[in-house]
Design an enzyme around this catalytic site. Structure first.
Site, PDB file in Angstrom:
ATOM      1  N   HIS B 286      17.940 -13.384  -1.119  1.00  0.00           N
ATOM      2  CA  HIS B 286      18.234 -12.047  -1.608  1.00  0.00           C
ATOM      3  C   HIS B 286      19.296 -12.005  -2.679  1.00  0.00           C
ATOM      4  O   HIS B 286      19.641 -10.961  -3.182  1.00  0.00           O
ATOM      5  CB  HIS B 286      18.670 -11.160  -0.440  1.00  0.00           C
ATOM      6  CG  HIS B 286      17.585 -10.970   0.560  1.00  0.00           C
ATOM      7  ND1 HIS B 286      16.655  -9.975   0.447  1.00  0.00           N
ATOM      8  CD2 HIS B 286      17.256 -11.681   1.649  1.00  0.00           C
ATOM      9  CE1 HIS B 286      15.797 -10.065   1.450  1.00  0.00           C
ATOM     10  NE2 HIS B 286      16.141 -11.106   2.186  1.00  0.00           N
ATOM     11  N   ARG B 287      19.819 -13.160  -2.964  1.00  0.00           N
ATOM     12  CA  ARG B 287      20.909 -13.154  -3.929  1.00  0.00           C
ATOM     13  C   ARG B 287      20.459 -12.570  -5.263  1.00  0.00           C
ATOM     14  O   ARG B 287      21.192 -11.839  -5.918  1.00  0.00           O
ATOM     15  CB  ARG B 287      21.455 -14.557  -4.124  1.00  0.00           C
ATOM     16  CG  ARG B 287      22.858 -14.545  -4.706  1.00  0.00           C
ATOM     17  CD  ARG B 287      23.263 -15.911  -5.159  1.00  0.00           C
ATOM     18  NE  ARG B 287      23.144 -16.883  -4.065  1.00  0.00           N
ATOM     19  CZ  ARG B 287      24.132 -17.216  -3.265  1.00  0.00           C
ATOM     20  NH1 ARG B 287      25.308 -16.680  -3.446  1.00  0.00           N
ATOM     21  NH2 ARG B 287      23.963 -18.094  -2.314  1.00  0.00           N
ATOM     22  N   ALA B 288      19.222 -12.899  -5.663  1.00  0.00           N
ATOM     23  CA  ALA B 288      18.733 -12.431  -6.953  1.00  0.00           C
ATOM     24  C   ALA B 288      18.743 -10.903  -7.024  1.00  0.00           C
ATOM     25  O   ALA B 288      19.177 -10.335  -8.022  1.00  0.00           O
ATOM     26  CB  ALA B 288      17.327 -12.966  -7.199  1.00  0.00           C
TER      27      ALA B 288
END
Lengths: 358, 673
Positions: B286-288
């Site tokens: 989910h970092r993106a």
């Protein structure tokens, strides 16, 4: 005993007595005039006077003005590039100046990393319990020449260190308990025999110029090589004395060119020619452009001209381009001389060929 | 700080004077405005002002408020993030404030562990007899930028430290009798030239943004670049003054954007768009999503707007996705078959990487295919279809079609991992290699002086000292742990006898060797070659890094005569042994390419029996691994001699046809496993 040592140190084969290898000599002389050219890589077979030429260059190098006692040989005029202690000293008063021959510092292939970047001073730590930085080879090479014989055999991690400091002209040390930063602005001169392996592209790019040399094939000149070498070995003192006028002439030429260099002008037309060469020849990045223009300027200064002409670019372009060409695996490092000629020809038609370059 | 420019740091080329490379500049500015973006990775060819840009950014960075005198630049407005010192000192009182510019801290590739995380203060310990923590680079980088030039060259071990600290925002130190922790929130900025090897996926993901840059292709721009650089080189001070107005303007823009950022609003619909883009790009984790949202808001702030537009999201995607996409992006215009191998091979998370590797290989395949087809055609034109009769004059066969070799990976066990280049990195048993940290042992007399001193320091007050300030006892001795990246050594033993001419065997065998050479080229392995035919074996190529030469020799290798297999094996064994003697860290891999039909012996024995004896000798040398490539075409009349040979040698056995079916990886992998 001392005398013999002194003799071996003193008698270096004179640069001007080298037969042939004009490209290599030119590249070295250009660097002696303009240290911003960032060094030379000399590629060639064994026994082609590569190392002799580099060592001989040392005797031709002009003096550097340095801060007396500074381990990094800081320039008293150049505050921006000074080490921290010189800067401190300057703030509290004047600096003592002295003159030094430009140094040629040799980096042996077996060098360890701590010797290259510097390390914790052992004696100081044991005796006084204090932490002090002991400068390494990079410190010594500041404002001088860092010479690596067989540079392609250098250990990978030493190459990394070289890349790191060559990029910024600064050596940042964060190791073995010491934290230290000092200027490390050196001219990288390397020799290599491509048969023993290629250099990493990134390191290749750090050499401003590059020459490819071959053994001399004409019998007459080969004989001349032998004759001179024999004469030198029999009586180095006499040989050097005989060549001293030539040496002095070249030395003066270098000094004159050094003075003239800041005043050399470049017309926009020449800049466009250089940009076009770089684009057409398909080099990586912009370093080729910058080196080409510097080399051409230096060439003009050497020739005593006040403006860069096409002939200066012609004479030096291949030195800056050869090692920056994109290539595929297994492809030899080489320059499409014909293409270069075509690009140059597109710009002007009325110029003589420089037959020196193949 | 002295305001006088003459005494300030060395002159750095002004950021605003950089021409072109707009994406790189914007990515850096975005990070200057919003430290939460998580840094930027700049990938690009050499000579494209990567390092210059990062260093010049420092001059533009805004000031931050810090607690005066704190070595970690604690934020006075966030007591929950205070370091231990500040926490105790300012429990009740208000801390004294100071302002300082955001720092760019350099992490050199030669750094050792103690300086990165911090260590025992040696001077203090000797003189005062107490233990005190001396902050390292991570401390200095707190709330600043940690800059790693050539980040792909950084040692694995240091990368792990960085990852740990970056993930937690705290640096925990447990070493040398010191137990300490301090905040370490930094923006990670790295530059790299992909030619030199790729980054580990975990580290890549840490970089919020990524830009890929290339040289400018417009002559006008190039000329302008030359002009500016030349005038800077000639008169840096004058040049800086000329650009000072521009710099000031940019600085003000950054500050304005910093102020505006908290007010920037984002439509929920746009947030959905972010998720949609990320899902389509098959991004892992989910970092993106988070970074893209933050990036879009920062872009809006930089443009002076209070609301995010769709165009901002689109633009943000260009910075956030390139290094995270699972689907192989269209290959960037790289002139060479790419070298995107991971430079290293961590022991555990191998499976995670597998997927990536495969993608990269696919890419590689695609890029190589045109070349291969060409060569294939050539081969068909040139190579003779019929086998030359025995005793016929020597024939030179073309090189068969090379096929992409999947990654050969050395998996090394034990404490002393053997050094091996870009395939894997290992700790070395000799005194060569990069000193990365120290260990509490004394086996190889490789003194880690700094660590030894730190170990001895706290006891100095109690020890009797005559004439020296530090007394070292044997219990204090610490040893260096070194890591080295050396290529492996692939030694080819090629059967060049007449029987190899049959049915294009040599053509295919050459193709197989070439494929391995291509792989070796990219990993800077050492190679060597032994050929045997007629009465004897010759060392065609002594161990060298010049894969180019190996390839040339291979091309010219003639075929003809009888098969002195035992001579070939013995010669290869000698070459490998000699090389082991020179470099004990290296692991030679002997690759025998033959049909096993020995018919010449050196001694009294029958050729086949002698070959088996030679094979057993190789088996007995544990450090030499071997692999037999059987070129005999399978079918009715096969003798299976090469298989017998492989058994005697305890070597991996593969048929040439198997290898072509893309199984070379496992072949070599297993051999070295």
């Amino acid at each position: 005993m001392e005398q013999t040592i002194e003799q071996t140190v003193r008698y270096i084969y004179p640069f001007t007595a080298l037969v042939g290898q004009e490209n290599m000599k030119l590249a070295l002389i250009l660097n002696a005039i303009n240290p911003k050219l960032a060094g030379v890589l000399i590629r060639g077979e064994k026994g082609t006077a590569k190392s002799t030429a580099v060592r001989a260059l040392a005797t031709l190098l002009p003096d550097n003005q340095v801060v007396a006692g500074c381990p990094f040989g800081c320039d008293p005029e150049d505050v921006a590039a000074m080490c921290s202690s010189c800067r401190e000293q300057l703030r509290s008063g004047e600096l003592n100046k002295t003159k030094h021959k430009m140094r040629v510092v040799e980096l042996p292939v077996s060098a360890t990393e701590d010797r290259v970047v510097g390390t914790l001073d052992l004696e100081e730590a044991i005796k006084k319990g204090e932490k002090r930085f002991e400068p390494g080879v990079l410190a010594e090479a500041n404002r001088g020449i860092l010479y690596v014989d067989e540079v392609n055999l250098l250990d990978d991690h030493i190459v990394d260190v070289l890349l790191d400091s060559a990029a910024m002209g600064v050596n940042t040390v964060e190791r073995e308990g010491v934290s230290f930063t000092h200027p490390a602005n050196f001219m990288l001169v390397g020799t290599m025999n491509p048969e023993e392996g290629e250099l990493r592209p990134q390191l290749l790019d750090r050499f401003g110029l590059c020459v490819q040399i071959q053994g001399i094939l004409e019998p007459d000149r080969r004989v001349e090589v032998i004759r001179r070498r024999v004469a030198f070995e029999e009586d180095p003192a006499r040989f050097c004395a005989a060549w001293e006028p030539e040496q002095e002439k070249l030395r003066r030429q270098i000094i004159a060119a050094k003075k003239a260099l800041p005043h050399v002008q470049v017309a926009d037309r020449m800049l466009y020619l250089i940009a076009e060469i770089a684009i057409e020849m398909g080099v990586d990045g912009h370093r080729a452009d910058l080196i080409m223009i510097k080399a051409a300027k230096t060439m003009a200064a050497l020739q005593g001209r006040e403006e860069v002409g096409e002939e200066d670019i012609r004479a030096t372009a291949d030195l800056a381009l050869m090692h920056r060409m994109r290539r595929k695996p297994f492809q030899d490092l080489r320059l499409d001389q014909q293409k270069l000629e075509e690009i140059m020809g597109g710009h002007s038609h009325s110029h003589t060929h420089n037959s020196e370059h193949k | 700080m002295q305001s006088n420019i003459r005494y300030s740091k060395r002159y750095v080329y002004p950021f605003t004077a950089l021409l072109g490379q707009e994406k790189m500049k914007k990515a850096l500015l975005l990070n200057a405005v919003n430290p939460r973006l998580g840094g930027v990775l700049i990938r690009g060819e050499k000579g494209t002002a990567k390092s210059t840009a990062v260093r010049s950014l420092a001059a533009l960075l805004p000031e931050i408020t810090v607690i005066a005198g704190c070595p970690y630049q604690c934020d006075p407005f966030h007591p929950e993030k205070f370091c231990i010192n500040c926490r105790t000192a300012y429990k009740l009182e208000t801390p004294p404030l100071a302002w300082r510019q955001v720092q760019v801290v350099d992490l050199p590739v030669s750094a050792t562990e103690d300086r990165v995380v911090g260590s025992l203060d040696f001077e203090y310990a000797v003189k005062q007899g107490g233990r005190r923590f001396e902050p390292g680079l991570l401390a200095r980088a707190n709330r600043g930028i940690l800059y790693v030039d050539e980040v792909n060259l950084l040692d694995d071990h240091l990368v792990d430290l960085l990852l740990d600290a970056a993930a937690l925002g705290v640096n925990f130190v447990e070493r040398e009798g010191i137990s300490y922790s301090h905040p370490a929130e930094f923006i990670l900025v790295g530059t790299m030239n992909p030619e030199e090897g790729e980054l580990r996926p975990q580290l890549i993901d840490r970089f919020g943004l990524c830009v890929q840059i290339e040289g400018e292709s417009d002559p006008k721009t190039r000329v302008e670049i030359i002009k500016r650089r030349e005038s800077f080189d000639q008169d840096p001070l004058g040049f800086l003054e000329m650009w000072s107005a521009e710099e000031e303007k940019a600085r003000r823009e950054i500050i304005a954007a910093c102020r505006l950022l908290p007010e920037v609003a984002m439509d929920p619909q746009l947030e959905e768009l972010v998720v949609q883009i990320c899902t389509e790009a098959l991004v892992a984790g989910h970092r993106a999503d988070l970074v893209m949202t933050a990036c879009a808001r920062t872009l809006a702030a930089l443009y002076g707007r209070r609301e995010v537009r769709e165009s901002d999201v689109q633009e943000a995607a260009e910075y956030v996705l390139p290094h995270r996409m699972r689907q192989a992006p269209p290959p960037p215009q790289e002139p060479e078959p790419p070298e995107p191998e991971e430079p290293d091979e961590p022991e555990d998370p191998e499976e995670e990487e597998e997927q990536q590797e495969q993608e990269q290989e696919q890419q590689q395949e695609q890029q190589q295919s045109p070349e291969m087809q060409e060569e294939q055609q050539e081969d068909q034109d040139q190579s003779p279809q019929k086998a030359p009769p025995q005793g016929a004059p020597d024939v030179v066969f073309a090189v068969g079609e090379p096929f992409p070799v999947r990654r050969i990976s050395y998996k090394v066990k034990g404490i002393l991992r053997r050094g091996s280049g870009r395939r894997s990195r290992g700790q070395t048993a000799t005194k060569t290699g990069r000193y990365v940290r120290s260990a509490m042992r004394w086996e190889r007399q490789d003194l880690a002086f700094d660590a030894t001193l730190r170990a001895a320091a706290p006891y100095q007050k109690r020890r009797r000292r005559d004439r020296v300030a530090v007394v070292i006892e044997s219990a204090d001795l610490r040893e260096k742990v070194r890591e080295k990246r050396v290529g492996n050594f692939l030694l080819f033993a090629v059967d060049a006898s007449g029987s190899m001419g049959a049915q294009q065997r040599m053509v295919e065998a050459k193709g197989a060797v070439l494929s391995l050479l291509l792989d070796a080229y990219q990993k800077r392995d050492r190679v060597g070659m032994v050929a045997f035919r007629g009465e004897q074996a010759d060392v065609l190529l002594p161990p060298t890094n010049s894969v180019e030469r190996a390839q040339k020799l291979l091309q010219e290798l003639p075929v003809g005569g009888r098969t002195p297999l035992s001579a070939g094996l013995i010669k290869s064994y000698e070459v490998a042994k000699a090389h082991l003697f020179k470099d004990p860290d290296i692991r030679p891999l002997l690759i025998i390419i033959s049909d096993g039909k020995a018919n010449v012996s050196i001694g009294e024995e029958r050729p086949l029996a002698e070959a088996v004896r030679a094979a057993e000798m190789i088996k007995d040398e544990e450090r030499i691994k071997s692999l037999v490539v059987d070129v005999e075409s399978s079918g009715f009349l096969s003798f299976g001699l090469a298989r017998q040979l492989a058994e005697a040698m305890d070597a991996e056995y593969y048929k040439l046809d198997d290898l072509k079916a893309d199984r070379l990886v496992e072949a070599v992998h297993n051999t070295l496993g």
